[in-house]
Scaffold this motif. Structure first.
Motif, PDB file in Angstrom:
ATOM      1  N   PRO A  13      20.172 -18.941  67.829  1.00 27.44           N
ATOM      2  CA  PRO A  13      21.104 -18.838  68.952  1.00 27.44           C
ATOM      3  C   PRO A  13      22.457 -19.490  68.603  1.00 27.44           C
ATOM      4  N   LYS A  14      23.513 -18.906  69.137  1.00 26.66           N
ATOM      5  CA  LYS A  14      24.869 -19.482  69.085  1.00 26.66           C
ATOM      6  C   LYS A  14      25.549 -19.449  67.705  1.00 26.66           C
ATOM      7  N   VAL A  15      24.993 -18.715  66.773  1.00 24.39           N
ATOM      8  CA  VAL A  15      25.669 -18.616  65.478  1.00 24.39           C
ATOM      9  C   VAL A  15      26.827 -17.613  65.522  1.00 24.39           C
ATOM     10  N   GLY A  16      26.856 -16.800  66.599  1.00 25.31           N
ATOM     11  CA  GLY A  16      27.990 -15.885  66.767  1.00 25.31           C
ATOM     12  C   GLY A  16      27.686 -14.407  66.556  1.00 25.31           C
ATOM     13  N   LYS A  17      26.427 -14.020  66.729  1.00 26.36           N
ATOM     14  CA  LYS A  17      26.047 -12.608  66.532  1.00 26.36           C
ATOM     15  C   LYS A  17      26.812 -11.681  67.475  1.00 26.36           C
ATOM     16  N   THR A  18      26.767 -12.031  68.762  1.00 29.32           N
ATOM     17  CA  THR A  18      27.430 -11.176  69.749  1.00 29.32           C
ATOM     18  C   THR A  18      28.944 -11.167  69.525  1.00 29.32           C
ATOM     19  N   SER A  19      29.499 -12.327  69.191  1.00 28.06           N
ATOM     20  CA  SER A  19      30.944 -12.405  68.936  1.00 28.06           C
ATOM     21  C   SER A  19      31.344 -11.528  67.749  1.00 28.06           C
ATOM     22  N   LEU A  20      30.506 -11.497  66.714  1.00 29.79           N
ATOM     23  CA  LEU A  20      30.802 -10.670  65.543  1.00 29.79           C
ATOM     24  C   LEU A  20      30.897  -9.189  65.937  1.00 29.79           C
ATOM     25  N   ILE A  21      29.945  -8.759  66.752  1.00 28.77           N
ATOM     26  CA  ILE A  21      29.924  -7.352  67.169  1.00 28.77           C
ATOM     27  C   ILE A  21      31.149  -7.034  68.013  1.00 28.77           C
ATOM     28  N   MET A  22      31.443  -7.929  68.973  1.00 32.83           N
ATOM     29  CA  MET A  22      32.592  -7.691  69.854  1.00 32.83           C
ATOM     30  C   MET A  22      33.908  -7.746  69.080  1.00 32.83           C
ATOM     31  N   SER A  23      33.988  -8.634  68.105  1.00 34.51           N
ATOM     32  CA  SER A  23      35.209  -8.720  67.300  1.00 34.51           C
ATOM     33  C   SER A  23      35.423  -7.443  66.504  1.00 34.51           C
ATOM     34  N   LEU A  24      34.331  -6.894  65.992  1.00 36.01           N
ATOM     35  CA  LEU A  24      34.446  -5.648  65.240  1.00 36.01           C
ATOM     36  C   LEU A  24      34.954  -4.528  66.141  1.00 36.01           C
ATOM     37  N   VAL A  25      34.368  -4.436  67.324  1.00 38.25           N
ATOM     38  CA  VAL A  25      34.672  -3.327  68.213  1.00 38.25           C
ATOM     39  C   VAL A  25      36.077  -3.437  68.797  1.00 38.25           C
ATOM     40  N   SER A  26      36.463  -4.641  69.227  1.00 40.75           N
ATOM     41  CA  SER A  26      37.742  -4.757  69.930  1.00 40.75           C
ATOM     42  C   SER A  26      38.868  -5.244  69.024  1.00 40.75           C
ATOM     43  N   GLU A  27      38.523  -5.592  67.776  1.00 42.28           N
ATOM     44  CA  GLU A  27      39.491  -6.121  66.825  1.00 42.28           C
ATOM     45  C   GLU A  27      40.220  -7.361  67.320  1.00 42.28           C
ATOM     46  N   GLU A  28      39.566  -8.053  68.256  1.00 43.24           N
ATOM     47  CA  GLU A  28      40.051  -9.387  68.604  1.00 43.24           C
ATOM     48  C   GLU A  28      38.872 -10.253  69.028  1.00 43.24           C
ATOM     49  N   PHE A  29      39.054 -11.573  68.920  1.00 40.92           N
ATOM     50  CA  PHE A  29      37.960 -12.501  69.219  1.00 40.92           C
ATOM     51  C   PHE A  29      37.792 -12.629  70.717  1.00 40.92           C
ATOM     52  N   PRO A  30      36.607 -12.338  71.244  1.00 43.60           N
ATOM     53  CA  PRO A  30      36.386 -12.458  72.686  1.00 43.60           C
ATOM     54  C   PRO A  30      36.126 -13.915  73.059  1.00 43.60           C
ATOM     55  N   ASP A  31      36.826 -14.409  74.081  1.00 42.87           N
ATOM     56  CA  ASP A  31      36.609 -15.795  74.496  1.00 42.87           C
ATOM     57  C   ASP A  31      35.236 -15.979  75.096  1.00 42.87           C
ATOM     58  N   GLU A  32      34.803 -14.953  75.831  1.00 50.40           N
ATOM     59  CA  GLU A  32      33.470 -15.033  76.417  1.00 50.40           C
ATOM     60  C   GLU A  32      32.678 -13.801  76.078  1.00 50.40           C
ATOM     61  N   VAL A  33      31.418 -14.024  75.746  1.00 50.85           N
ATOM     62  CA  VAL A  33      30.557 -12.880  75.437  1.00 50.85           C
ATOM     63  C   VAL A  33      29.251 -12.988  76.222  1.00 50.85           C
ATOM     64  N   PRO A  34      28.627 -11.847  76.503  1.00 55.21           N
ATOM     65  CA  PRO A  34      27.299 -11.908  77.118  1.00 55.21           C
ATOM     66  C   PRO A  34      26.310 -12.434  76.082  1.00 55.21           C
ATOM     67  N   LEU A  35      25.100 -12.745  76.504  1.00 52.11           N
ATOM     68  CA  LEU A  35      24.094 -13.204  75.540  1.00 52.11           C
ATOM     69  C   LEU A  35      23.827 -12.128  74.499  1.00 52.11           C
ATOM     70  N   ARG A  36      23.751 -10.903  74.995  1.00 55.46           N
ATOM     71  CA  ARG A  36      23.405  -9.818  74.086  1.00 55.46           C
ATOM     72  C   ARG A  36      24.343  -8.633  74.321  1.00 55.46           C
ATOM     73  N   ALA A  37      24.931  -8.133  73.244  1.00 59.51           N
ATOM     74  CA  ALA A  37      25.811  -6.966  73.372  1.00 59.51           C
ATOM     75  C   ALA A  37      24.959  -5.715  73.561  1.00 59.51           C
ATOM     76  N   GLU A  38      25.472  -4.771  74.319  1.00 60.09           N
ATOM     77  CA  GLU A  38      24.833  -3.459  74.426  1.00 60.09           C
ATOM     78  C   GLU A  38      24.808  -2.832  73.038  1.00 60.09           C
ATOM     79  N   GLU A  39      23.815  -2.008  72.785  1.00 61.44           N
ATOM     80  CA  GLU A  39      23.816  -1.296  71.505  1.00 61.44           C
ATOM     81  C   GLU A  39      25.051  -0.401  71.437  1.00 61.44           C
TER      82      GLU A  39
END
Ligand code: GTP
Ligand code: MG
Length: 178
Positions: A13-39
């Motif tokens: 937990p908290k290593v940044g899995k969801t942030s990595l996915i969101m960063s890839l998709v939006s090309e910017e770092f999300p300040d807040e992320v859900p626990l789990r990104a949608e597929e």
């Protein structure tokens, strides 16, 4: 030719899995992320290898072990994410590797070690991670990245795609069947 690629991200937990996915998709770092990104599915024409690519997140808080095993058995490549500033998450890599390997004895799955949060440290975690890489077969490569400053994010997903489409070793091991 393969019709799609399924990439699974696992790790403490908290290593940044969801942030990595969101960063890839939006090309910017999300300040807040859900626990789990949608597929998410990245259409073929915007992926480097021109193959539709599904990216699947995992969250221990939201999913059971059974669900994790199911995802492990469906994945074409597994990214084991750790945080370069968190020793415990690095130690956990071996545990996750063994778990994934046990689920996938017959049809091996390539794995990639992903050291996230490289923005937080000055030194590299390679020295710690190399023995793990050398110890275990099926680890295709390792990469250090940062969801925060977007370093190596697209590279990471490219390596994952490449590990599936151009495997370096045999993925089927008949001698281990039985
Ligand atoms: P679980 O869903 O609980 O398993 O966690 P997770 O692995 O999905 O981690 P998450 O993306 O929720 O990120 C955890 C925390 O780390 C958040 O506060 C993020 O903002 C932060 N974080 C993620 N990536 C980075 C990074 O590259 N650098 C820094 N400095 N912080 C990061
Ligand atoms: Mg998450």
């Amino acid at each position: 030719m393969r019709k799609d690629v399924r990439i699974l991200l696992v790790g403490e937990p908290k290593v940044g899995k969801t942030s990595l996915i969101m960063s890839l998709v939006s090309e910017e770092f999300p300040d807040e992320v859900p626990l789990r990104a949608e597929e998410i599915t990245i259409p073929a024409d915007v992926t480097p290898e021109r193959v539709p690519t599904h990216i699947v997140d995992y969250s221990e808080a939201e999913q059971s072990d059974e669900q994790l095993y199911q995802e492990i058995s469906k994945a074409n490549v597994i990214c084991i994410v750790y945080s370069v500033n968190n020793k415990k998450s690095i130690e956990k890599v071996s545990v996750i590797y063994i778990c994934a390997h046990n689920e996938r004895l017959y049809y091996r799955v390539p794995l990639i070690l992903v050291g996230n949060k490289s923005d937080l440290v000055e030194h590299s975690s390679m020295e710690t991670i190399l023995p793990i890489m050398n110890q275990y077969q099926d680890i295709e490569t390792c990469v250090e990245c940062s969801a925060k400053n977007l370093k190596n994010i697209s590279e990471l997903f490219y390596y994952a795609q490449k590990a599936v489409l151009h495997p370096t070793g045999p993925l089927y091991c008949p001698e281990e069947k039985e």
